[in-house]
Write an enzyme that holds these catalytic residues in place. Sequence first.
Site, PDB file in Angstrom:
ATOM      1  N   ARG A  19       0.680  -1.232   0.075  1.00 57.03           N
ATOM      2  CA  ARG A  19       0.181   0.037   0.238  1.00 57.03           C
ATOM      3  C   ARG A  19       0.675   1.565  -0.213  1.00 57.03           C
ATOM      4  O   ARG A  19       0.156   1.940   0.049  1.00 57.03           O
ATOM      5  CB  ARG A  19      -1.247   0.160   1.336  1.00 57.03           C
ATOM      6  CG  ARG A  19      -2.161  -1.246   1.530  1.00 57.03           C
ATOM      7  CD  ARG A  19      -2.620  -1.146   2.804  1.00 57.03           C
ATOM      8  NE  ARG A  19      -3.894  -0.436   2.295  1.00 57.03           N
ATOM      9  CZ  ARG A  19      -5.513  -0.393   2.468  1.00 57.03           C
ATOM     10  NH1 ARG A  19      -5.540  -1.774   2.095  1.00 57.03           N
ATOM     11  NH2 ARG A  19      -6.174  -0.015   2.736  1.00 57.03           N
ATOM     12  N   TYR A  48       0.054   4.572  -2.220  1.00 53.14           N
ATOM     13  CA  TYR A  48      -0.471   4.806  -2.205  1.00 53.14           C
ATOM     14  C   TYR A  48      -0.089   6.136  -0.801  1.00 53.14           C
ATOM     15  O   TYR A  48       0.266   7.866  -1.389  1.00 53.14           O
ATOM     16  CB  TYR A  48      -1.875   4.442  -1.586  1.00 53.14           C
ATOM     17  CG  TYR A  48      -3.426   5.482  -1.745  1.00 53.14           C
ATOM     18  CD1 TYR A  48      -2.932   6.343  -3.109  1.00 53.14           C
ATOM     19  CD2 TYR A  48      -3.440   5.793  -0.865  1.00 53.14           C
ATOM     20  CE1 TYR A  48      -5.005   7.203  -3.049  1.00 53.14           C
ATOM     21  CE2 TYR A  48      -4.710   5.980  -0.687  1.00 53.14           C
ATOM     22  CZ  TYR A  48      -5.073   6.785  -2.113  1.00 53.14           C
ATOM     23  OH  TYR A  48      -6.652   7.737  -1.642  1.00 53.14           O
ATOM     24  N   ASN A  96     -12.871   6.405   3.635  1.00 52.80           N
ATOM     25  CA  ASN A  96     -13.864   6.026   2.303  1.00 52.80           C
ATOM     26  C   ASN A  96     -14.967   7.120   2.484  1.00 52.80           C
ATOM     27  O   ASN A  96     -15.828   6.623   2.963  1.00 52.80           O
ATOM     28  CB  ASN A  96     -14.059   4.524   3.546  1.00 52.80           C
ATOM     29  CG  ASN A  96     -13.338   4.266   3.667  1.00 52.80           C
ATOM     30  OD1 ASN A  96     -11.856   4.161   4.853  1.00 52.80           O
ATOM     31  ND2 ASN A  96     -13.187   2.646   2.887  1.00 52.80           N
ATOM     32  N   ARG A 102     -13.321  -1.471  -4.326  1.00 53.49           N
ATOM     33  CA  ARG A 102     -13.739  -0.640  -2.774  1.00 53.49           C
ATOM     34  C   ARG A 102     -14.933  -1.921  -2.295  1.00 53.49           C
ATOM     35  O   ARG A 102     -15.798  -2.173  -3.124  1.00 53.49           O
ATOM     36  CB  ARG A 102     -14.024   0.119  -3.079  1.00 53.49           C
ATOM     37  CG  ARG A 102     -12.193   0.546  -2.690  1.00 53.49           C
ATOM     38  CD  ARG A 102     -12.035   2.127  -3.523  1.00 53.49           C
ATOM     39  NE  ARG A 102     -12.610   2.943  -4.282  1.00 53.49           N
ATOM     40  CZ  ARG A 102     -12.849   4.349  -4.350  1.00 53.49           C
ATOM     41  NH1 ARG A 102     -12.506   5.387  -3.393  1.00 53.49           N
ATOM     42  NH2 ARG A 102     -13.003   4.298  -5.967  1.00 53.49           N
ATOM     43  N   VAL A 107     -17.294  -0.502  -1.220  1.00 52.35           N
ATOM     44  CA  VAL A 107     -18.862  -0.308  -1.327  1.00 52.35           C
ATOM     45  C   VAL A 107     -19.609  -1.211  -2.723  1.00 52.35           C
ATOM     46  O   VAL A 107     -20.779  -2.072  -2.556  1.00 52.35           O
ATOM     47  CB  VAL A 107     -19.365   0.835  -1.388  1.00 52.35           C
ATOM     48  CG1 VAL A 107     -20.998   1.230  -1.476  1.00 52.35           C
ATOM     49  CG2 VAL A 107     -19.422   1.441   0.485  1.00 52.35           C
ATOM     50  N   ASP A 159     -11.554 -11.292   9.154  1.00 57.12           N
ATOM     51  CA  ASP A 159     -12.719 -12.179  10.263  1.00 57.12           C
ATOM     52  C   ASP A 159     -13.651 -10.841   9.575  1.00 57.12           C
ATOM     53  O   ASP A 159     -14.759 -11.324  10.722  1.00 57.12           O
ATOM     54  CB  ASP A 159     -12.599 -12.660  11.097  1.00 57.12           C
ATOM     55  CG  ASP A 159     -11.484 -11.082  11.948  1.00 57.12           C
ATOM     56  OD1 ASP A 159     -11.601 -10.178  11.612  1.00 57.12           O
ATOM     57  OD2 ASP A 159     -11.306 -11.933  13.394  1.00 57.12           O
ATOM     58  N   ASP A 206      -3.455  -4.240   5.762  1.00 58.82           N
ATOM     59  CA  ASP A 206      -5.417  -4.286   5.994  1.00 58.82           C
ATOM     60  C   ASP A 206      -5.208  -3.251   6.751  1.00 58.82           C
ATOM     61  O   ASP A 206      -5.521  -3.705   7.903  1.00 58.82           O
ATOM     62  CB  ASP A 206      -5.851  -4.970   5.449  1.00 58.82           C
ATOM     63  CG  ASP A 206      -7.423  -4.364   4.704  1.00 58.82           C
ATOM     64  OD1 ASP A 206      -7.455  -4.603   3.847  1.00 58.82           O
ATOM     65  OD2 ASP A 206      -8.095  -3.782   5.678  1.00 58.82           O
TER      66      ASP A 206
END
Length: 292
Positions: free
Chosen positions: A126, A129, A158, A170, A172, A190, A255
């Site tokens: 990541r 970015y 977000n 993404r 959504v 999870d 993440d």
Amino acid sequence: MCDYLLGKGATVVGLDNFLTGRRRNIAHLAGNSAFTFVEQDVASPVDVGPVDYVLHMASPASPKDYLEYPIETLDVGSNGTRQMLEVTQRYGAKYLITSTSECYGDPLEHPQVETYWGNVNPVGPRSCYDESKRFAEALTMAYHRSRGVKTSIARIFNTYGPRMKLNDGRVVPAFMDQALRGEPITIFGDGSQTRSFCYVSDLIEGLVRLLLSDEVYPTNIGNPNEMTISQFADAIVALTGSKGGVVYHPLPEDDPKQRQPDIAKARRLLGWEPVVGLDQGLQSTVEYFRSL
Ligand code: UDP
């Protein structure tokens, strides 16, 4: 943003190289005499003539996209930011850059307040970015400090709404696409990681208020309504009536485990806070995806 500004009577020049954006999102502006479009990468020299305001919003923003285009992502945050700052300085304009909550990385402070310096892996997947945006913030501050350029920095959390790409990866659009097809919703890890989702019209209102302010240091623009990804999947199932269930996939590297904006600064300085609730925002978004 273009629609909002045109609606306020502004003359707007839009630039995009469509690396991850979509031409159809501006198709309705084709006959608008107040709107000009230039197809180009903002990392190349730009001159669109005198302008009063520069909004530097260019960059891949979905993890799927920036993992596919890591060098372009670093380029738009570095050379692109430089070009936009040069244009701003040349015409004595006011500049705003859309930075990101990713500047906080996988945050050890919660919620994230603007004074937190973040917990970023500088060499992880990541980083293209995160570090691009962190560099962009540093370059923005350097132009402000050494050349007196009028600048503002928004840190976006977000955001979602109509005109996202259904396949942009993404959470959504991914969950909505899966639910509308009756396929299983793909929860990474999870599902206990959290995000806080802001509807696009709230974001735009916050960005414009920040653009018109004198605030130089980063300002969070996001919705503090935090939830786990499992709770978000439940909301999508309730909205769509999907019977596809959920499946669990591995959590991507680095993440962030939690993310929630502290928006006390935006409330105080800009008199801004989100007004669109999750149900209402998801409803408008799903209607858009259904209409495609
Ligand atoms: N996510 C998920 N399933 C998906 C896409 C994303 O569980 O199909 C998770 C992802 O791992 C992250 C969160 O949803 O924890 C938000 O991911 P997104 O890519 O929307 O943006 P991020 O906040 O990571 O930049």
